[in-house]
Design a protein around this motif. Structure first.
Motif, PDB file in Angstrom:
ATOM      1  N   ASN A 347      18.161  77.162  56.079  1.00 48.97           N
ATOM      2  CA  ASN A 347      17.405  75.970  55.670  1.00 48.97           C
ATOM      3  C   ASN A 347      17.313  74.964  56.811  1.00 48.97           C
ATOM      4  O   ASN A 347      16.233  74.431  57.100  1.00 48.97           O
ATOM      5  N   LEU A 348      18.438  74.686  57.436  1.00 43.77           N
ATOM      6  CA  LEU A 348      18.456  73.707  58.517  1.00 43.77           C
ATOM      7  C   LEU A 348      17.718  74.225  59.744  1.00 43.77           C
ATOM      8  O   LEU A 348      17.029  73.464  60.435  1.00 43.77           O
ATOM      9  N   LEU A 349      17.830  75.493  60.015  1.00 45.62           N
ATOM     10  CA  LEU A 349      17.167  76.090  61.169  1.00 45.62           C
ATOM     11  C   LEU A 349      15.651  75.961  61.048  1.00 45.62           C
ATOM     12  O   LEU A 349      14.965  75.558  61.995  1.00 45.62           O
ATOM     13  N   VAL A 350      15.131  76.287  59.881  1.00 47.79           N
ATOM     14  CA  VAL A 350      13.682  76.272  59.675  1.00 47.79           C
ATOM     15  C   VAL A 350      13.142  74.847  59.613  1.00 47.79           C
ATOM     16  O   VAL A 350      12.081  74.544  60.176  1.00 47.79           O
ATOM     17  N   ASP A 351      13.859  73.957  58.947  1.00 45.14           N
ATOM     18  CA  ASP A 351      13.345  72.610  58.709  1.00 45.14           C
ATOM     19  C   ASP A 351      13.547  71.663  59.882  1.00 45.14           C
ATOM     20  O   ASP A 351      12.719  70.783  60.119  1.00 45.14           O
ATOM     21  N   ARG A 352      14.658  71.830  60.621  1.00 44.89           N
ATOM     22  CA  ARG A 352      15.010  70.806  61.602  1.00 44.89           C
ATOM     23  C   ARG A 352      15.195  71.334  63.019  1.00 44.89           C
ATOM     24  O   ARG A 352      14.640  70.762  63.960  1.00 44.89           O
ATOM     25  N   ILE A 353      15.967  72.386  63.192  1.00 45.91           N
ATOM     26  CA  ILE A 353      16.331  72.807  64.547  1.00 45.91           C
ATOM     27  C   ILE A 353      15.124  73.329  65.306  1.00 45.91           C
ATOM     28  O   ILE A 353      14.848  72.902  66.435  1.00 45.91           O
ATOM     29  N   VAL A 354      14.401  74.262  64.723  1.00 46.88           N
ATOM     30  CA  VAL A 354      13.188  74.801  65.362  1.00 46.88           C
ATOM     31  C   VAL A 354      12.032  74.728  64.359  1.00 46.88           C
ATOM     32  O   VAL A 354      11.547  75.756  63.884  1.00 46.88           O
ATOM     33  N   PRO A 355      11.573  73.541  64.017  1.00 46.03           N
ATOM     34  CA  PRO A 355      10.496  73.423  63.034  1.00 46.03           C
ATOM     35  C   PRO A 355       9.222  74.100  63.507  1.00 46.03           C
ATOM     36  O   PRO A 355       8.832  73.969  64.668  1.00 46.03           O
ATOM     37  N   GLY A 356       8.606  74.844  62.611  1.00 47.05           N
ATOM     38  CA  GLY A 356       7.361  75.515  62.940  1.00 47.05           C
ATOM     39  C   GLY A 356       7.518  76.896  63.533  1.00 47.05           C
ATOM     40  O   GLY A 356       6.531  77.606  63.708  1.00 47.05           O
ATOM     41  N   TYR A 357       8.756  77.292  63.855  1.00 48.28           N
ATOM     42  CA  TYR A 357       8.950  78.647  64.361  1.00 48.28           C
ATOM     43  C   TYR A 357       8.706  79.668  63.258  1.00 48.28           C
ATOM     44  O   TYR A 357       8.079  80.707  63.483  1.00 48.28           O
ATOM     45  N   TYR A 358       9.202  79.372  62.083  1.00 54.40           N
ATOM     46  CA  TYR A 358       9.090  80.308  60.962  1.00 54.40           C
ATOM     47  C   TYR A 358       8.154  79.694  59.922  1.00 54.40           C
ATOM     48  O   TYR A 358       8.562  79.164  58.896  1.00 54.40           O
ATOM     49  N   SER A 359       6.882  79.747  60.240  1.00 54.03           N
ATOM     50  CA  SER A 359       5.828  79.262  59.357  1.00 54.03           C
ATOM     51  C   SER A 359       4.680  80.244  59.415  1.00 54.03           C
ATOM     52  O   SER A 359       4.689  81.184  60.213  1.00 54.03           O
ATOM     53  N   LYS A 360       3.685  80.036  58.589  1.00 48.93           N
ATOM     54  CA  LYS A 360       2.579  80.981  58.508  1.00 48.93           C
ATOM     55  C   LYS A 360       1.766  81.023  59.795  1.00 48.93           C
ATOM     56  O   LYS A 360       1.193  82.052  60.146  1.00 48.93           O
TER      57      LYS A 360
END
Length: 945
Positions: A347-360
């Motif tokens: 959760n923290l990785l996707v939302d804050r640490i690297v935002p936009g890395y794991y998105s569509k």
């Protein structure tokens, strides 16, 4: 002295804040504070002050009185934390103390400070805060701390269950250092069962564990750990396998999310057990492709854990769901972490640490690839020139590094060493390591001339990371240095100038260009993949696309937000494009019934949500120009069982919906072609009379200009037809006539629908078709006698009425404006006033109709009988067709419409009924109006000049 020290400290703090100022990033000051100290979102600073900090543990051999201050900085109180960091050296001393870990707070007196607090934690750590500054401020700090601790009493009950899951607590309790009762070893990663990657002896895992054991004794652990230079040094040399998961979540802050949301992970899994979704299907496809080289992911247990974490996240964050490379990262986390730990870190990785890395759209990764290229250009210009000269795509090489955090590029044992630093200092680690890779291999890369050889050099290097960096060196010390150690030294020393500020500045510079490219690409891709629509052109599809996403408020650029439209959003879309859907200001649900029928049929998945493709397909059917197809599509809205039959309730619903969606025409807000043609004909007749009257008056002698009924100020058409410049129109009369016609159409529809409905029987014998005079006239309405209406009969009923036939062939389609721009301010409705304005501003139709009447009059004078028969045989529909083919002109004049003339023409289309044999009945004179021609209040005057 204390006061002067306070001033000095504040000056130093202010200078550091100026030097360390980060780009805004669109975040509030509180959000920037939370990210800087790895706190959960929503934490607010309640109070802060300068302080000197001394720290001693009960397990330390040094007494408190002998321990001087070890750090000077600012201490903050938030709703759940006590935060401190050294002003001079951030690596010297810092802590993020969760208030649930505080056991006791005492105020003590010292010779040097007026206000000192001693805080004791659950790990028997004593933190001495000597507050610096004005006494009132220090007193206020102590009061705020006291109040905040009282508010956090309820959170203390979460502490005991939580520390049972921390391996650091188990380590100390097992060695009789801690008094905490840890009955079982906490749940850990898959490495406890399937072994950890690498050779523990070569990694000196036991020695590292001993060092961390000593650190925990002296500086606390988990929620109350003090970060000293030794803490950072131990991370750089590599974490021990059993502690790696806990230190990861401590460094990045996901530990606090896990503490505050205990059991949420298991509740999500239980609530969504056996549910299916697109994300779940994608997860199943990738489970067996996640780190296949690790033994756990060839087993049921490993696959099950990976499935649980990915599925739980997809349900918690449906906007992202599941994205490429997420399976690789989670598979790596689960080697060292429990499912719950990996879930909150994800959760923290996707939302804050690297935002936009794991998105569509992977916009974060694409943006950082542009940043990386800029850094290569500035740090290694010679290599960059070689890359551009040979057209080598650097992003093809580096994209997997960033997206999988090096896990899929280099051996796991080395990738995990990079992750140790990554979770400590953030995404700048990825750039520093990437630049170091290129620099170390720079000479070989300058010899490459294409992408293939470039990639080959890097792959070979990754496979040799465990080999000596200087195999020919005579010095054994240098000879023992591996290529991986060289990589770390190069990354974190030579590229230490690559800071978060540097990365943010480059991101800001390239963000707009990347977002624009992604937006264009996503738009083209989605529009290209939409189903074929023969009734909607590409420009209109583009407008529909923009309106769809503006209403559902999805950010297609960053791949967030919903891509589905619920009924509320669907209603808003239809209200913006359809004249017959009004904003639901008065909470009128009548027209929502028909919209619900549309929404339910267009919902291809049956989840009360429609996609852009669903919407486009539905709209394409709704505006179909073919009359038969249009009626069939409407019929299908109520054929719930796909049986080709409408039962009694469905027939009543069709009638009610037709009545509701035609409200704008009944209310005179909109005009159909029958009314428009009647108005045009009436205007033309009146102009013709005026022209004839003027000719007669011109022949008269001595007639005064003031006695004329029509103003002589006029214009002349190209055919020498003089048109007046004003017209007086009875608005209420036209509204009443059209309203009566639509009401009559609704009444006729329900009557004929049941008249021609068929009994619900499998076979009807011919003898049963004989008319039984004993049956009541409305026997079809008897609920004991089921009937149905099939498609051919429905079409017959519609075609038997001129108003509804026109509604399905022209009126409905013309009232839908899919090409209306999003920022359009004009009103698309054609009301009575708009109709007259358009008619009188464009004199072609009037002039042509007058010319026809003049030609007809001349022809009638020569052959009155034949022309009279031809004129009376024209129907309203044929006159509409002729009017559409007429040429246009530009001249108008004064028009005064006589009500009797208009009434005599309008009565031909008011009833719209047909005889029982299916043929239209002869015109009748049963027409009523709600106003008189002489009512001045119902007149609208248009000045054409």
């Amino acid at each position: 002295m204390a006061f002067l020290d306070s001033i000095r400290e504040r000056a130093v703090s202010t200078l550091n804040q100026v030097l360390d100022r980060k780009p805004n990033r669109g975040l509030s000051p509180q959000e920037v504070f939370c990210r800087e100290y790895n706190l959960p979102n929503g934490e607010v600073i309640l109070h802060d002050t300068l302080a000197e900090v001394s720290i001693v543990s009960d397990n330390s051999k040094i007494g408190y009185k002998d321990l001087g201050p070890i750090a000077q900085g600012k201490v903050y109180i938030t709703e759940h934390f006590l935060v401190f960091r050294d002003n001079y050296d951030r690596l010297n001393c810092s802590f993020t103390l969760h208030l649930s870990a505080v056991k006791k707070v005492e105020r003590s007196q010292t010779s040097n400070y007026d206000f000192t607090l001693t805080i004791t934690t659950h790990s028997k750590l004593n933190i001495v805060l000597s507050l610096v500054g004005l006494r009132n401020n220090s007193e206020r700090f102590g009061q705020v701390l006291k109040i905040t601790l009282k508010k956090n009493l309820a959170n203390i009950k979460k502490l005991q269950p939580f520390i049972q899951t921390c391996y650091s607590e188990y380590l100390l309790a097992k060695n009789h250092v801690s008094n905490e009762k840890i009955e079982h070893m906490p749940n850990g990663g898959l490495g406890l069962v399937f072994k950890f990657p690498g050779n523990p002896r070569e990694q000196r895992d036991k020695s590292k564990m001993k060092l961390w054991f000593d650190l925990f004794r002296a500086d606390g652990r988990n929620l109350s750990l003090i970060k000293t230079p030794m803490f950072y040094k131990l991370i750089r040399v590599g974490l021990p396998n059993r502690l790696r998961g806990e230190i990861w979540e401590l460094c990045c802050g996901s530990m606090y999310l896990r503490l505050d949301n205990q059991d949420e992970y298991h509740l999500i899994l239980e609530a969504n057990k056996n549910k299916k979704s697109l994300a779940v299907d994608e997860i199943e496809k990738d489970l067996n492709r996640s780190l296949p080289e690790y033994a756990a992911y060839q087993s049921v247990e490993g696959i099950s854990r990976l499935r649980n974490v990915l599925t739980a996240y997809s349900w918690k964050n449906p906007e992202i769901g599941y994205c490429q490379a997420m399976n690789i990262v989670v598979a790596a986390l689960l080697i060292y972490m429990s499912e719950e730990q990996a879930f909150w870190l994800l959760n923290l990785l996707v939302d804050r640490i690297v935002p936009g890395y794991y998105s569509k759209t992977m916009y974060g990764t694409l943006l950082d690839q542009k940043v990386f290229e800029s850094l290569v250009q500035s740090c290694m210009p010679l290599l960059w020139d070689h890359i551009t000269k040979n057209d080598i795509q650097l992003s093809v090489v580096s994209l997997p590094w960033f997206l999988s955090l090096y896990l899929s590029s280099m051996p796991l044992v080395f990738a995990f060493r990079i992750l140790d630093v990554f979770f400590l200092q953030g995404p700048k680690t990825l750039f520093q390591v990437a630049l170091a890779i290129l620099k170390i291999n720079g000479e070989a890369l300058l010899q490459s001339e294409d992408d293939g050889s470039f990639i080959s050099i890097i792959k070979t290097y990754f496979h040799e990371l465990d080999q000596s960096a200087h195999p020919t060196s005579p010095n054994p010390k240098y000879k023992s240095i591996t290529k991986f150690q060289e990589l770390l030294v190069t990354a974190f020393k030579e590229f230490s100038n690559i800071t978060e500020d540097t990365i943010e500045n480059h991101r800001y510079k390239h963000r707009d260009g990347i977002f624009q490219n992604i937006s264009t690409f996503v738009r083209r891709t989605e529009l290209r993949n939409l189903p074929k629509t023969n009734n909607i052109d590409s420009d209109t599809l583009s407008i529909i696309y923009d309106r769809f996403y503006s209403i559902v408020q999805a950010d297609v650029t960053v791949g967030t937000g919903s891509n589905f439209m619920d009924f509320k959003s669907f209603r808003q879309f239809m209200a913006e494009t359809c004249d017959w859907v009004q904003p639901n200001i008065n909470n009128d649900k009548r027209q929502d019934v028909f919209l619900n029928h549309l929404f339910a049929q267009w919902d291809s998945e049956g989840q009360r949500l429609i996609t852009l493709a669903d919407l486009v397909v539905g709209l394409n059917k709704l505006i179909d120009p073919d009359l038969m197809t249009s009626m069939s599509n409407f019929f299908q809205l109520y054929d719930y069982k796909n049986s080709g039959k409408l039962d009694r309730e469905c027939i009543l619903q069709v009638s009610e919906d037709l009545l509701n969606i035609t409200n704008p025409w009944k209310d005179g807000i909109l005009l159909d072609q029958i009314t428009e043609t009647a108005i045009e004909n009436a205007v033309a007749d009146e102009v013709y009379k005026a022209q004839a009257s003027n000719k007669e008056e011109d022949k008269g002698e001595g007639e005064d200009e003031d006695d004329k009924h029509v103003t002589t100020t006029s214009t002349t058409t190209n055919n020498h037809i003089k048109l007046p410049s004003e017209v007086n129109i009875d608005k209420e009369k036209f509204a009443a006539l059209q309203s009566q016609r639509y009401l009559q159409a609704a009444s006729t529809f329900i009557q004929r629908a049941f008249e021609y409905a068929q009994p619900e029987e499998e076979e009807i014998l011919i003898k049963d078709l004989a008319i039984d005079n004993t049956i009541a006239h409305n026997a079809a309405l008897n609920p004991n006698s089921p009937v149905f209406l099939n498609l051919p009969t429905f079409r017959m009923v519609i075609l038997a009425d001129e108003t509804y036939e026109l509604f399905f062939s022209h009126t409905l389609r013309n009232s839908i404006h899919l090409d209306k721009p999003l920022d359009s301010k004009f009103d698309t409705m054609r009301n009575l006033k708009g109709m007259f304005d358009g008619l009188l501003a464009d004199g072609i139709k009037v002039a042509n109709k007058v010319r026809q009447r003049m030609d007809s009059a001349a022809s009638s004078a020569l052959n009155p009988i034949a022309n009279s028969d031809a004129s009376s045989s024209r129907s309203a529909k044929s006159r509409i067709q002729e009017d559409e083919e007429e040429e246009r002109d530009d001249d108008l004049g004064v028009i005064s419409i006589d009500e009797d003339i208009l009434m005599s023409q309008e009565t031909q289309g008011v009833d719209g009924g047909h005889s029982e044999n299916g043929k239209p009945p002869p015109p009748t004179s049963k027409t009523t109006t709600s106003s008189s021609a002489g009512s001045a209040s119902n007149l609208i005057e248009f000045d054409l000049l």
